[in-house]
Design an enzyme around this catalytic site. Structure first.
Site, short mmCIF file in Angstrom:
data_model
loop_
_atom_site.label_atom_id
_atom_site.label_comp_id
_atom_site.label_asym_id
_atom_site.label_seq_id
_atom_site.Cartn_x
_atom_site.Cartn_y
_atom_site.Cartn_z
N ARG A 104 63.95 26.42 22.70
CA ARG A 104 62.94 26.63 21.59
C ARG A 104 61.61 26.06 22.14
O ARG A 104 60.47 26.55 21.99
CB ARG A 104 63.06 26.34 20.39
CG ARG A 104 62.10 27.12 19.24
CD ARG A 104 62.43 28.38 19.36
NE ARG A 104 61.56 29.15 20.14
CZ ARG A 104 61.79 30.32 20.78
NH1 ARG A 104 62.97 30.90 20.34
NH2 ARG A 104 60.87 30.93 21.48
N LYS A 139 37.62 26.79 19.95
CA LYS A 139 38.57 27.07 18.89
C LYS A 139 39.77 27.23 19.26
O LYS A 139 40.47 28.43 19.54
CB LYS A 139 37.88 28.72 18.36
CG LYS A 139 36.43 28.66 17.82
CD LYS A 139 36.03 30.11 17.46
CE LYS A 139 34.72 29.81 16.87
NZ LYS A 139 34.18 31.44 16.55
N LYS A 171 23.18 24.76 17.88
CA LYS A 171 23.46 25.97 16.95
C LYS A 171 22.58 26.05 15.70
O LYS A 171 21.77 24.96 15.28
CB LYS A 171 25.17 25.99 16.63
CG LYS A 171 25.88 26.11 18.06
CD LYS A 171 27.30 25.79 17.59
CE LYS A 171 27.94 27.12 16.97
NZ LYS A 171 27.91 28.13 17.90
N GLU A 200 21.74 28.64 20.49
CA GLU A 200 22.10 29.76 19.93
C GLU A 200 21.09 30.56 19.16
O GLU A 200 20.51 29.80 18.42
CB GLU A 200 23.55 29.22 18.97
CG GLU A 200 23.83 30.64 18.15
CD GLU A 200 24.88 30.26 17.29
OE1 GLU A 200 25.98 30.15 17.43
OE2 GLU A 200 24.43 29.77 16.02
N ASP A 221 24.08 35.41 19.56
CA ASP A 221 24.87 35.35 18.62
C ASP A 221 24.98 36.58 17.69
O ASP A 221 23.81 37.07 16.99
CB ASP A 221 24.76 34.20 17.86
CG ASP A 221 26.11 34.21 16.84
OD1 ASP A 221 27.18 34.06 17.21
OD2 ASP A 221 25.64 33.77 15.57
#
Length: 289
Positions: A104, A139, A171, A200, A221
């Site tokens: 597994r 992410k 950002k 960004e 963006d």
């Protein structure tokens, strides 16, 4: 920016596999201990139920290395190769109990990472011939970043930044705290000289501000495709044009259209946060002993 040391990758694999085996309490498999004689041998194969790109060979093998017992694997396909539906990618032999204890965990890594590679490959195919790079993001699953970014590479994608030290990516929240794009860029140049800078931007005004500062990269963006084309043309008029990246809500279809508009790269968070697991099976074919 799309590389990482082999020793770091191997260390991440070992740590991840050990944690997974401990979580599964593989050494205390009551079913296998009760049903399978310790001297029973087995051989078999791992196959793709649906077409996909193979990734995760090392953690699969590492699972059985850590468990011990002498399970041997022979890979028919290499990392990054496409496997057709029903195609065998690996053959194995060894003690049946050892295979069952690790099955597994080994498959979980293989399915997860092959899923990432397969989704990445679909984006790469969509932009083929344009020179556009398909980029990943941060992410990623906590603790498995190197493995998942390795799977992106297996699918033909490019790693964006491995961690927060790799590039100054300014950002929205950085801009708000600094009081503007110019102030944020100035602080990076003062406090981290020599580090690449990407900004960004969310509209044409912010793009103009970033271009005026001669940053290395700009990230468009959530731009509409019509605005992407206009923004790329504007950026290309600079004496030293920045790398232009597009991000936000990217699908394969949108990426195919955007790639024709002149961007350098398209970042896709879904490669690592939403890739469906590949459909694989591990099957015993023969037993003896």
């Amino acid at each position: 920016m799309n590389g990482f040391p082999n020793d770091a990758y191997r260390a991440c694999v070992e740590e991840g596999v050990r944690r997974a085996l401990e979580e599964d309490r593989a050494e205390e498999d009551v079913t296998t201990a009760s049903v399978v004689p310790p001297d029973r041998a087995a051989s078999g194969r791992v196959l793709f139920r649906k077409e996909g790109v193979l990734a995760g060979v090392l953690p699969f093998d590492e699972t059985f290395r850590i468990l011990g017992g002498g399970v041997e694997t022979l890979w028919v396909k290499r990392e990054g190769e496409v496997a057709a539906a029903g195609e065998t990618v690996c053959r194995f032999k060894g003690p049946a109990a050892a295979v069952l204890r690790g099955e597994r965990v080994a498959l979980n890594f293989l399915m997860r990472l092959s899923g990432v590679a397969t989704l990445t490959a679909s984006f790469v195919r969509a932009v083929a011939g344009t020179g556009v790079e398909i980029l990943d993001t941060r992410k990623t699953t906590p603790g498995l970043r190197l493995l998942e970014k390795g799977a992106v590479r297996a699918g033909g994608g490019v790693n964006h930044r491995m961690d927060l030290s790799a590039l100054a990516l300014i950002k929205e929240n950085h801009i708000r705290i600094a009081g503007g794009i110019d102030a944020a860029v100035e602080r990076v140049r003062r406090n981290a000289p020599g580090v690449g800078i990407e900004v960004e931007v969310t509209n044409e005004k912010e793009l103009e501000e970033a271009l005026a500062l001669s940053v290395d990269r700009v990230m468009l963006d959530n731009f509409d495709l019509a605005d992407v084309e206009k923004s790329v043309k504007r950026a290309r008029r600079e004496k030293n044009p920045p790398y232009v990246e597009l991000s936000g809500g990217m699908t394969v279809e949108k990426a195919a259209k955007a790639a024709l508009l002149g961007v350098n790269g398209i970042s896709v968070g879904a490669l690592t946060h939403s890739a469906p697991a590949a459909d694989l099976s591990l099957l015993f074919e023969a037993e003896g002993g």
